[in-house]
Design a protein around this motif. Structure first.
Motif, short mmCIF file in Angstrom:
data_model
loop_
_atom_site.label_atom_id
_atom_site.label_comp_id
_atom_site.label_asym_id
_atom_site.label_seq_id
_atom_site.Cartn_x
_atom_site.Cartn_y
_atom_site.Cartn_z
N TRP A 92 -0.33 10.38 -33.84
CA TRP A 92 0.92 10.86 -34.53
C TRP A 92 1.55 9.94 -35.40
O TRP A 92 2.33 10.47 -36.39
N ALA A 93 1.51 8.62 -35.33
CA ALA A 93 2.10 7.70 -36.13
C ALA A 93 1.31 7.82 -37.60
O ALA A 93 2.10 7.77 -38.57
N ASN A 94 0.14 8.21 -37.53
CA ASN A 94 -0.81 8.28 -38.70
C ASN A 94 -0.35 9.56 -39.51
O ASN A 94 0.00 9.51 -40.73
N PHE A 95 0.09 10.77 -38.75
CA PHE A 95 0.62 12.00 -39.26
C PHE A 95 1.77 11.81 -39.87
O PHE A 95 2.12 12.11 -41.01
N GLU A 96 2.79 10.93 -39.29
CA GLU A 96 4.06 10.81 -39.65
C GLU A 96 4.34 9.95 -40.96
O GLU A 96 4.83 10.26 -41.75
N HIS A 97 3.29 9.12 -41.11
CA HIS A 97 3.33 7.97 -42.23
C HIS A 97 2.79 9.04 -43.55
O HIS A 97 3.29 8.59 -44.70
N ALA A 98 1.77 10.01 -43.17
CA ALA A 98 1.27 10.75 -44.49
C ALA A 98 2.47 11.61 -44.91
O ALA A 98 2.78 11.86 -45.92
N LEU A 99 3.65 12.08 -43.79
CA LEU A 99 4.54 12.93 -44.45
C LEU A 99 5.77 11.85 -44.99
O LEU A 99 6.26 12.43 -46.19
N LEU A 100 5.68 10.61 -44.62
CA LEU A 100 6.76 9.72 -45.13
C LEU A 100 6.18 9.49 -46.77
O LEU A 100 6.91 9.19 -47.53
N LYS A 101 4.88 9.12 -46.92
CA LYS A 101 4.36 9.08 -48.21
C LYS A 101 4.75 10.32 -49.01
O LYS A 101 4.99 10.02 -50.19
N GLU A 102 4.36 11.36 -48.52
CA GLU A 102 4.78 12.57 -49.34
C GLU A 102 5.88 13.05 -49.75
O GLU A 102 6.29 13.32 -51.12
N TYR A 103 7.05 12.36 -49.04
CA TYR A 103 8.40 12.63 -49.31
C TYR A 103 9.06 11.39 -50.08
O TYR A 103 10.12 11.36 -50.49
N THR A 104 8.19 10.43 -50.28
CA THR A 104 8.66 9.16 -50.88
C THR A 104 8.88 9.46 -52.34
O THR A 104 7.66 9.30 -53.05
N GLN A 115 14.51 10.65 -42.46
CA GLN A 115 14.95 11.67 -41.79
C GLN A 115 14.00 12.90 -41.59
O GLN A 115 13.56 13.67 -40.60
N ARG A 116 13.57 13.22 -42.76
CA ARG A 116 12.80 14.41 -43.05
C ARG A 116 11.33 14.09 -42.22
O ARG A 116 10.97 15.12 -41.47
N ALA A 117 11.00 13.02 -42.66
CA ALA A 117 9.44 12.85 -41.96
C ALA A 117 9.58 12.61 -40.51
O ALA A 117 8.71 13.11 -39.64
N SER A 118 10.61 12.10 -40.17
CA SER A 118 10.62 11.90 -38.79
C SER A 118 11.07 13.32 -37.79
O SER A 118 10.33 13.54 -36.77
N SER A 119 12.09 14.13 -38.36
CA SER A 119 12.21 15.40 -37.60
C SER A 119 11.19 16.26 -37.72
O SER A 119 10.67 16.88 -36.76
N GLU A 120 10.38 16.11 -38.89
CA GLU A 120 9.21 17.33 -39.03
C GLU A 120 8.22 16.85 -38.05
O GLU A 120 7.54 17.76 -37.37
N THR A 121 7.94 15.49 -37.75
CA THR A 121 6.93 15.04 -36.87
C THR A 121 7.15 15.50 -35.63
O THR A 121 6.50 15.98 -34.90
N THR A 175 7.55 0.37 -44.81
CA THR A 175 7.65 1.22 -44.02
C THR A 175 7.40 0.88 -42.39
O THR A 175 6.78 -0.16 -42.33
N GLY A 176 7.79 1.76 -41.65
CA GLY A 176 7.59 1.61 -40.16
C GLY A 176 7.57 2.95 -39.63
O GLY A 176 8.53 3.61 -39.64
N VAL A 177 6.53 3.26 -38.78
CA VAL A 177 6.66 4.42 -38.13
C VAL A 177 6.13 4.28 -36.75
O VAL A 177 5.32 3.31 -36.35
N ASN A 178 6.72 5.19 -35.59
CA ASN A 178 6.37 4.97 -34.43
C ASN A 178 6.57 6.31 -33.85
O ASN A 178 7.22 7.46 -34.33
N ALA A 179 5.70 6.72 -33.01
CA ALA A 179 5.49 7.89 -32.36
C ALA A 179 5.53 7.61 -30.57
O ALA A 179 4.79 6.97 -30.10
N TYR A 180 6.30 8.23 -29.79
CA TYR A 180 6.36 8.05 -28.30
C TYR A 180 5.79 8.86 -27.47
O TYR A 180 6.19 10.10 -27.67
N ILE A 181 4.63 8.49 -26.85
CA ILE A 181 4.20 9.35 -25.82
C ILE A 181 4.40 9.03 -24.31
O ILE A 181 3.96 7.72 -24.26
#
Length: 320
Positions: A92-104, A115-121, A175-181
């Motif tokens: 999920w961190a990888n997915f989130e970073h892909a969104l982060l790149k898209e919106y940067t 916030q957009r990358a985080s909330s959409e993830t 950047t920094g991304v985390n996904a909590y499971i």
């Protein structure tokens, strides 16, 4: 009572009876107030505003065996179930970073992008993992994508804070991304460039990649944490980069952002199979920016398994 364990509850702190008094009464009822009891601390810390008597004050006849680092030591070696959660986190961190790149993009603000990358993830995680998924973790927010204020020249501060900077062409961002499971997470950090980077930016980015690869080549069971950081000392000194180094090379991770042990020159902990560590040497150039690439690794019998995997290739981290 479950398998010999007894759960005792107390009313909200501080109430008319302090929770430490409840503990004292429980020990008396169990006839332990004059026995030997193991404890990791002498009472409440002040981290959340708690105050009260110490355990040693309440039970002066009791012999206390102090084990102050018991919990952190138990966390060092991850179980198969813990690894299942951390591998899921990495996906999920990888997915989130892909969104982060898209919106940067140039002209967008730090908070708007992150916030957009985080909330959409989080939204996708809730739909994919089902109603039993609980957003539990260090920040209780499911997933988090951040720049932490490390935008443009400000990224030369390795532990900056959010400044809601507006991105401009030519900026680098860390950047920094985390996904909590279920309370567990991995750490992944990358450098991205808003538009084509300069030759100077590319030079320091490639040096940061080289530093991480050298660290990864040293890590294996039986090696001490200090050996890994010492190898970084050697690299920075040989390349004349000492003035650009700001922190140690990594740390253990799992339930908290920083767990023991650390890839630090002062930590002699011996690496063992089952440990999960971040590997994050960085280069911080005042007036230009910061260059830190971090991955979470799992130490196996043979060496290293990298859990996080978003691309580090230059062409994949340029945001047009």
């Amino acid at each position: 009572t479950v398998q010999g364990c007894r759960v005792v509850c107390y009313r909200e702190y501080p109430d008319t009876v302090h929770p430490m008094i409840h503990l004292q009464r429980l020990l008396n009822n169990l006839h332990l107030s004059e026995g030997i009891v193991a404890a990791d601390s002498d009472g409440y810390s002040s981290a959340w505003g708690y105050r009260g008597p110490a355990l040693s004050e309440l039970c002066q006849q009791m012999r206390i065996q102090w084990i102050p680092f018991a919990v952190s030591e138990l966390r060092m070696i991850k179980s198969e179930y813990e690894m299942l959660l951390m591998r899921e986190s990495a996906k999920w961190a990888n997915f989130e970073h892909a969104l982060l790149k898209e919106y940067t993009k140039a002209g967008k603000t730090e908070i708007e992008i992150c916030q957009r990358a985080s909330s959409e993830t989080v939204g996708v995680m809730l739909r994919a993992l089902g109603p039993k998924y609980i957003m539990s973790g260090m920040d209780r927010d499911g997933a988090r994508a951040v720049f932490r204020g490390q935008v443009g020249k400000n990224s030369a501060f390795p532990h900056a804070v959010v400044i809601n900077a507006t991105l401009h062409r030519g900026d680098s961002v860390v950047t920094g991304v985390n996904a909590y499971i279920q309370g567990y997470f991995t750490e992944m950090e990358r450098v991205m460039f808003v538009g084509e980077p300069s030759k100077e930016q590319v030079k320091f980015y490639e040096l940061a990649l080289e530093a991480q690869q050298i660290a990864l080549s040293v890590i294996k069971p039986g090696v001490t944490c200090s050996t890994v950081d010492a190898e970084m000392y050697r690299f920075y000194k040989e390349r004349g980069l000492e003035k650009y180094w700001r922190h140690h090379s990594g740390h253990s991770i799992g339930q908290e952002g920083h767990e023991a042990p650390f890839f630090d020159i002062g930590d002699s902990t011996i690496l063992q199979p089952g440990m999960c560590m971040s590997v994050e040497p960085g280069i911080y150039v005042e007036g230009l920016g910061g260059f830190r690439v971090s991955d979470t690794i799992y130490i196996t019998e043979k060496g290293v398994e990298c859990l996080t995997y978003f691309s580090k290739n230059l062409e994949d981290i340029i945001c047009e």
